[in-house]
Write a protein that holds these residues in place. Structure first.
Motif, short mmCIF file in Angstrom:
data_model
loop_
_atom_site.label_atom_id
_atom_site.label_comp_id
_atom_site.label_asym_id
_atom_site.label_seq_id
_atom_site.Cartn_x
_atom_site.Cartn_y
_atom_site.Cartn_z
N LEU A 151 0.75 -1.19 0.02
CA LEU A 151 -0.21 -0.05 -0.05
C LEU A 151 0.68 1.30 -0.13
N THR A 152 0.96 1.74 -1.15
CA THR A 152 2.14 2.76 -1.40
C THR A 152 1.70 4.36 -1.53
N PRO A 153 2.64 5.27 -1.27
CA PRO A 153 2.41 6.38 -1.68
C PRO A 153 2.10 6.72 -3.32
N ASP A 154 2.03 7.88 -3.48
CA ASP A 154 1.80 8.40 -4.95
C ASP A 154 3.22 8.24 -5.70
N PHE A 155 4.32 8.41 -5.14
CA PHE A 155 5.67 8.55 -5.67
C PHE A 155 5.63 9.64 -6.56
N GLN A 156 5.37 10.85 -6.08
CA GLN A 156 5.06 11.70 -6.76
C GLN A 156 6.33 12.33 -7.77
N GLN A 157 7.57 11.98 -7.25
CA GLN A 157 8.70 12.66 -8.12
C GLN A 157 9.18 11.71 -9.31
N ASP A 158 8.77 10.47 -9.16
CA ASP A 158 8.97 9.51 -10.31
C ASP A 158 8.37 8.37 -10.28
N GLN A 159 6.88 8.13 -10.68
CA GLN A 159 6.41 7.13 -10.38
C GLN A 159 6.89 5.89 -11.46
N HIS A 160 7.50 6.14 -12.54
CA HIS A 160 7.85 5.11 -13.27
C HIS A 160 9.08 4.39 -12.83
N LEU A 161 10.01 5.28 -12.11
CA LEU A 161 11.05 4.56 -11.26
C LEU A 161 10.63 3.55 -10.46
N ALA A 162 9.58 4.28 -9.51
CA ALA A 162 9.15 3.26 -8.46
C ALA A 162 8.58 2.07 -8.91
N ILE A 163 7.72 1.95 -10.04
CA ILE A 163 7.16 0.94 -10.65
C ILE A 163 8.34 -0.05 -10.93
N GLU A 164 9.33 0.42 -11.84
CA GLU A 164 10.39 -0.29 -12.22
C GLU A 164 11.19 -0.99 -11.10
N MET A 165 11.44 -0.32 -9.97
CA MET A 165 12.13 -0.83 -8.75
C MET A 165 11.49 -1.95 -8.23
N ILE A 166 10.13 -1.68 -7.92
CA ILE A 166 9.32 -2.74 -7.10
C ILE A 166 8.97 -3.85 -7.61
N CYS A 167 8.76 -3.76 -9.16
CA CYS A 167 8.29 -4.74 -9.84
C CYS A 167 9.66 -5.62 -10.26
N LYS A 168 10.70 -5.01 -10.29
CA LYS A 168 11.90 -5.93 -10.62
C LYS A 168 12.18 -6.62 -9.26
N ALA A 169 11.84 -6.40 -8.04
CA ALA A 169 12.13 -7.05 -6.81
C ALA A 169 11.46 -8.22 -6.77
N VAL A 170 10.23 -8.19 -7.23
CA VAL A 170 9.25 -9.26 -7.32
C VAL A 170 9.50 -10.26 -8.22
N ASN A 171 10.38 -9.88 -9.39
CA ASN A 171 10.76 -10.79 -10.57
C ASN A 171 9.60 -11.49 -11.18
N GLY A 172 8.60 -10.80 -11.43
CA GLY A 172 7.54 -11.72 -12.22
C GLY A 172 6.47 -12.15 -11.49
N GLY A 173 6.45 -12.28 -9.97
CA GLY A 173 5.77 -13.19 -8.95
C GLY A 173 4.44 -12.15 -8.85
N GLN A 174 3.42 -12.68 -8.30
CA GLN A 174 2.20 -12.05 -7.87
C GLN A 174 2.46 -10.80 -6.81
N LEU A 175 1.67 -10.05 -7.29
CA LEU A 175 1.75 -8.55 -6.34
C LEU A 175 0.39 -7.83 -6.28
N VAL A 176 0.03 -7.76 -5.00
CA VAL A 176 -1.40 -6.78 -5.17
C VAL A 176 -0.50 -5.26 -4.80
N TRP A 177 -0.77 -4.29 -5.70
CA TRP A 177 -0.26 -3.05 -5.73
C TRP A 177 -1.47 -2.14 -5.22
N GLY A 178 -1.63 -1.80 -4.00
CA GLY A 178 -2.45 -1.02 -3.50
C GLY A 178 -2.32 0.65 -3.41
N HIS A 179 -2.96 1.70 -3.75
CA HIS A 179 -2.71 2.79 -3.36
C HIS A 179 -4.16 3.59 -3.28
#
Length: 314
Positions: A151-179
């Motif tokens: 359940l994340t903040p809106d990452f207002q400075q760089d949403q694309h960077l946040a998406i890239e970093m977090i999705c890379k960490a789960v490496n294709g696994g299932q994730l519920v992304w809440g905001h």
């Protein structure tokens, strides 16, 4: 809102404040053994939980079930939302050992579903996404099939960077992304200072198209919104691919926070749940005491209400 039941009362400023809670609002004391075990795990690892920081009314229920939600990035938020009890100010530097301690607590409790949230860290270029990513990486390293929800903040400075970093960490696994959009756009200026409705939708839209990711959001009701405004938000969320949504009653944490304008009846929440399901949401929780991660493990492969999960009614 239709079918609502409330008693209008005015506070010292003349603003409407519903101070007498109806019978369907209840807060229980924690009496089961798991409450102490959960509290002990949090204390031993010197962790923060949104359960405590936000004064969640469901803490006793969830901790007694052996569940909680970890709050990353410290206990001080860079924003000052009118509804939130989390401390506001200038945060300390990042605690880079926090991910390890969270993973240790999860392993020690034998959990199979974890929910992570955080304060806003607008002081960081990545909004704290690196800490989210490292925590997720360690949790998946510990248990490859663990259920993960953020359940994340809106990452207002760089949403694309946040998406890239977090999705890379789960490496294709299932994730519920809440905001959480929290409220209707007409009330953002008062309720969510420093946030923008469109920016929240942008983040959810980005998350919804990532492989293996389910997007999720939540609203608090009773702040003066209309039924039509709530339905419009639900349509916006479905239009951008959000599949999970929760709806709960706003409860004033203290007299310094925004007043409650209305207590919605259980029937009103049931009606909104039907509307949401008709729009195509696959997972809906709606009720006076529901918070955004209430029974979050439901629907996760291998999980059930009876199994242990690290979720909380937030």
């Amino acid at each position: 809102m239709s079918q609502s039941s409330y008693i209008p009362v005015f506070d010292h400023s003349g603003r409407s404040n519903v101070s007498r809670m109806p019978t369907w609002i209840r807060q229980q004391l924690g009496g089961e053994a798991a409450y102490g075990k959960t509290a002990g795990a949090v204390k031993r690892q010197a962790l923060h939980t949104v359960c405590e920081e936000a004064r969640c009314p469901n803490r006793a229920e969830c901790w007694s079930r052996g569940t909680a939600t970890f709050m990353l990035l410290g206990d001080t938020c860079t924003r000052a939302c009118g509804f939130c009890n989390v401390k506001t100010g200038r945060p300390d530097g990042l605690d880079t050992d926090e991910p390890r301690r969270i993973a240790a607590a999860v392993a020690g409790m034998g959990l199979d579903y974890v929910v992570l949230t955080s304060v806003n860290r607008d002081d960081r270029a990545d909004g704290g996404a690196a800490i989210f990513a490292e925590t997720l990486r360690l949790l998946r390293q510990h248990k490859s099939d663990i259920g993960l929800e953020i359940l994340t903040p809106d990452f207002q400075q760089d949403q694309h960077l946040a998406i890239e970093m977090i999705c890379k960490a789960v490496n294709g696994g299932q994730l519920v992304w809440g905001h959480n959009v929290e409220t209707v756009p007409e009330l953002y200026k008062e309720v969510r200072k420093g946030s923008k409705y469109d920016r929240s939708l942008d983040l959810l839209a980005l998350a919804a198209v990532q492989p293996g990711v389910e997007a999720k959001s939540a609203l608090m009701l009773g702040l003066g919104e209309s039924r039509d405004q709530v339905l419009a938000v639900l349509r916006d969320l479905r239009d951008i691919g959000v599949t999970r949504v929760s709806l709960g009653q706003y409860l004033r944490p203290s007299r310094y926070h925004l007043p409650v304008k209305e207590y919605l009846s259980p029937d009103s929440f049931s009606e909104l749940e039907r509307e949401a399901r008709a729009m195509g949401f696959a997972w809906v929780k709606a009720g006076p005491m529901v918070r955004s991660s209430y029974h979050a493990e439901e629907g996760h492969p291998g999980s059930s209400q009876s199994k242990k999960g690290f979720n909380h009614a937030k």
